[in-house]
Structures are given as structure tokens and as C-alpha cells.
Scaffold this motif. Sequence first.
Motif, short mmCIF file in Angstrom:
data_model
loop_
_atom_site.label_atom_id
_atom_site.label_comp_id
_atom_site.label_asym_id
_atom_site.label_seq_id
_atom_site.Cartn_x
_atom_site.Cartn_y
_atom_site.Cartn_z
N ALA A 36 0.88 -1.22 -0.01
CA ALA A 36 -0.10 -0.12 0.14
C ALA A 36 0.78 1.10 0.15
O ALA A 36 0.70 2.33 -0.73
CB ALA A 36 -0.97 -0.07 1.21
N SER A 37 2.02 1.26 0.86
CA SER A 37 2.95 2.48 0.65
C SER A 37 3.64 2.54 -0.65
O SER A 37 3.86 3.70 -0.75
CB SER A 37 4.04 2.10 1.89
OG SER A 37 4.89 3.16 1.63
N VAL A 38 3.99 1.41 -1.25
CA VAL A 38 4.54 1.59 -2.68
C VAL A 38 3.38 2.23 -3.62
O VAL A 38 3.82 3.10 -4.39
CB VAL A 38 4.96 0.09 -3.08
CG1 VAL A 38 5.23 0.10 -4.66
CG2 VAL A 38 6.10 -0.26 -2.28
N LYS A 39 2.26 1.97 -3.47
CA LYS A 39 1.22 2.33 -4.39
C LYS A 39 1.05 3.87 -4.01
O LYS A 39 1.29 4.64 -5.07
CB LYS A 39 -0.32 1.81 -4.04
CG LYS A 39 -1.31 2.16 -5.01
CD LYS A 39 -2.42 1.45 -5.29
CE LYS A 39 -3.50 1.98 -5.95
NZ LYS A 39 -3.20 3.26 -6.74
N THR A 40 1.01 4.32 -2.75
CA THR A 40 0.94 5.81 -2.37
C THR A 40 2.10 6.50 -2.93
O THR A 40 2.13 7.52 -3.72
CB THR A 40 0.92 5.90 -1.07
OG1 THR A 40 -0.35 5.25 -0.54
CG2 THR A 40 0.76 7.37 -0.64
N MET A 41 3.47 6.00 -2.87
CA MET A 41 4.67 6.56 -3.38
C MET A 41 4.61 6.71 -4.80
O MET A 41 5.14 7.65 -5.32
CB MET A 41 5.78 5.73 -2.77
CG MET A 41 6.12 6.23 -1.42
SD MET A 41 7.68 5.37 -0.65
CE MET A 41 7.44 3.50 -0.71
#
Length: 165
Positions: A36-41
Motif C-alpha cells: 500500500a505504501s508503494v502504491k502511494t509513493m
Amino acid sequence: MLVPEENLLGKSGSGYEALTRVFTRERAFLAAVCAASVKTMLDEATTYARGRIVLGRPLLQHQATAFRLAELDAELALVEQYTGAVFDLLDEEAAALRQASIAKLRASRLQRETADLLLQLHGGAGYLDGGPVERAYRDARAYGLAGGADEALLHLIVGHPRADA
């Protein structure tokens, strides 16, 4: 001091197995959080690269940047699919220590790679204390340690060979 049988959380001697199940679920959860963090970044990086002009055109129109974002996005798709499969195993109460370790390893490494690109795109401004890029970079490093550092996960993966091997 002996614990009365009615106060035991499971059968006597089964503590390691219970703890392994908890760690397996933790690693699956951490893989999902990292993804989820990767998607946001990636969303942030793409938006930034679309608006940042370098050498007369948006950074996103530079092939190296566009291709790197595409590679990270493709890797994210694989991590999301694999992590979903791990949760399916956990729902079935199947053993998933190896699979959860693989998911967490790949997801946290991808998170660090993506944070590194995000910082690279923002340059010196990415180092601003308390800014979103600095936080993402710092958090990515911390998630790499939570639930077991890469080396601990690799040790678990090697110690639990594939079922078809």
C-alpha cells in the motif's frame, strides 16, 4: 512455578507453533502495508514527475524515469497478487511461513526501491525534515526491519523449501 492447565493458551509444548502462526500473519500484514505504501509513493512520484520540468519537458517524459516507474508498478502488481495468495492460505488455515516470508521480503524491498526513486526525483527537497518524501524514505527503512530483517526472512525461506521441491 507451574501454570494450571486451565490457564494454558494451548497444549503444553505448542508455544513455538502458536508463535510461528502469529509471526506468519504479521509478515503477511506487513507485506500488505508495504504494498500500500508503494502504491502511494508511485502515485506521488508520477504526479511529481508529470509536473516537474527538467531540460524543457516534464520529468515523466524522460524515458529513464518513465521506465523505472513502470518497472516498479509491474513489480507492485506481482507483490499484490502474491500477498493476496498468502492471505488466501491463511484463511484456509494452511501453513504459509515460507510464503509470508517471501511476500514480506519482496514487498519491503520494493518499498525501499520506490522510496529511493521518490527521493531521487525530489532531489535535495526530499531531505527536508518532516516532509512526505523524508517520512516515506525513513518509514521504508523501518518496515524493512519490522517482522524480520531481510536476512532473517531469507533464513526462513531457505529453511522451508517449496512443497514441490
